[in-house]
Write a protein that holds these residues in place. Structure first.
Motif, PDB file in Angstrom:
ATOM      1  N   THR A  49       0.844  -1.208   0.000  1.00 44.37           N
ATOM      2  CA  THR A  49       0.000   0.000   0.000  1.00 44.37           C
ATOM      3  C   THR A  49       0.874   1.252   0.000  1.00 44.37           C
ATOM      4  O   THR A  49       0.601   2.209  -0.732  1.00 44.37           O
ATOM      5  N   ARG A 108       2.381   1.537  -3.555  1.00 43.63           N
ATOM      6  CA  ARG A 108       1.490   1.774  -4.707  1.00 43.63           C
ATOM      7  C   ARG A 108       0.394   2.795  -4.473  1.00 43.63           C
ATOM      8  O   ARG A 108      -0.023   3.473  -5.398  1.00 43.63           O
ATOM      9  N   ARG A 109      -0.156   2.795  -3.248  1.00 44.49           N
ATOM     10  CA  ARG A 109      -1.293   3.678  -2.966  1.00 44.49           C
ATOM     11  C   ARG A 109      -1.147   4.353  -1.612  1.00 44.49           C
ATOM     12  O   ARG A 109      -1.968   4.158  -0.702  1.00 44.49           O
ATOM     13  N   ASP A 157      -1.921   7.071  -0.675  1.00 44.40           N
ATOM     14  CA  ASP A 157      -3.102   7.868  -0.328  1.00 44.40           C
ATOM     15  C   ASP A 157      -4.079   7.093   0.564  1.00 44.40           C
ATOM     16  O   ASP A 157      -4.844   7.681   1.319  1.00 44.40           O
TER      17      ASP A 157
END
Ligand code: SAM
Length: 243
Positions: free
Chosen positions: A214, A217-218, A220
């Motif tokens: 996470t 990659r993400r 946010d």
């Protein structure tokens, strides 16, 4: 759960709704999905569902009358039905919204076409949902995305409920890496911990990999994820290394 879908292209739904997990859920009665041809609620010889936009401009607009008549017949006036319009202007669909929708008794999904809906159609919607920041030619694919993602959260649909609890977004994180046999393939080995049989170590590894993935990659997503202070520190380190 009962799902009614209103569309001018009902034939688009057959293969998606009859195959695999959704198909089985329909056969077993967990899901009752009805597809309705909007043209059944038109009142002219050509079964017209669109008209020119007032004020001019390119394209056609979905007429309000057939949609209103269809909803009068299909949707319950009380709280039992949730009318969802699929539109690029709607609330972005995420796993939280999918979960909320899966708790409803009855969804009625209205698919747009042409340049979209006469604005008055929106007055009949409880919710407007977008499946992403791009424009499709029509709402049918978006409706299928809603049906697929919502259905798999219903009890009895997946058969092993924990898979929906453990996967990406369910706890605010992306899922950890998964492997199956063979343990060694093309010079690539499955991490030793997964072969150890030590459930506590496996759970700890998966949690850490989920946070790592996470963060890479993400990042946010991490703001809303439930993380301990040390996990948050770990995520910050990964983000710093990734930048
Ligand atoms: N002119 C509209 C606008 O700018 O908002 C777009 C109309 S689009 C060509 C036709 C229909 O496809 C929409 O009414 C909607 O039902 C569906 N649609 C297109 N993109 C979508 C998306 N991202 N999410 C959900 N539905 C979408």
């Amino acid at each position: 759960m009962k799902i009614d879908i209103i569309s001018i292209l009902p034939e688009m739904f057959a293969s998606v709704l009859s195959a695999s997990i959704i198909g089985r859920a329909c056969s077993s009665g967990v899901l009752d999905i009805q597809i309705h041809d909007l043209r059944n609620w038109t009142d002219d010889r050509h079964r017209t569902t669109d008209d020119y936009p007032f004020g001019g401009g390119p394209g056609m607009v979905m007429k309000p009358e057939p949609v209103f008549r269809a909803l009068d017949e299909i949707a319950d006036d009380g709280d039992a039905s949730t009318v969802v319009i699929v539109s690029p202007q709607g609330t972005p669909l995420d796993q939280k919204l999918v979960k909320e929708l899966s708790a409803k008794q009855h969804l009625v999904i209205v698919c747009g076409r042409y340049e979209g809906f006469d604005e008055r159609i929106r007055s009949r919607a409880d919710l407007e949902v977008s499946i992403g920041d791009y424009v499709l030619t029509g709402g049918e694919l978006a409706a299928m995305v809603v049906v697929d993602s919502v259905s798999r959260l219903l009890p009895g649909v997946l058969g092993h409920e924990e898979s929906a609890l453990d996967e990406s977004f369910s706890n605010g994180l992306l899922e950890y890496p998964q492997y199956t046999r063979p343990a060694s393939f093309a010079g690539l080995d499955v991490p030793e911990v997964l072969l150890s049989g030590d459930h506590a170590r496996i759970a700890a590894w998966r949690r850490a990999e989920s946070i790592r993935r996470t963060a890479e990659r993400r990042p946010d997503l991490l703001e809303d994820a439930e993380l301990s202070e040390s996990e948050r520190e770990f995520a910050r380190r990964i983000i710093d290394e990734t930048e």
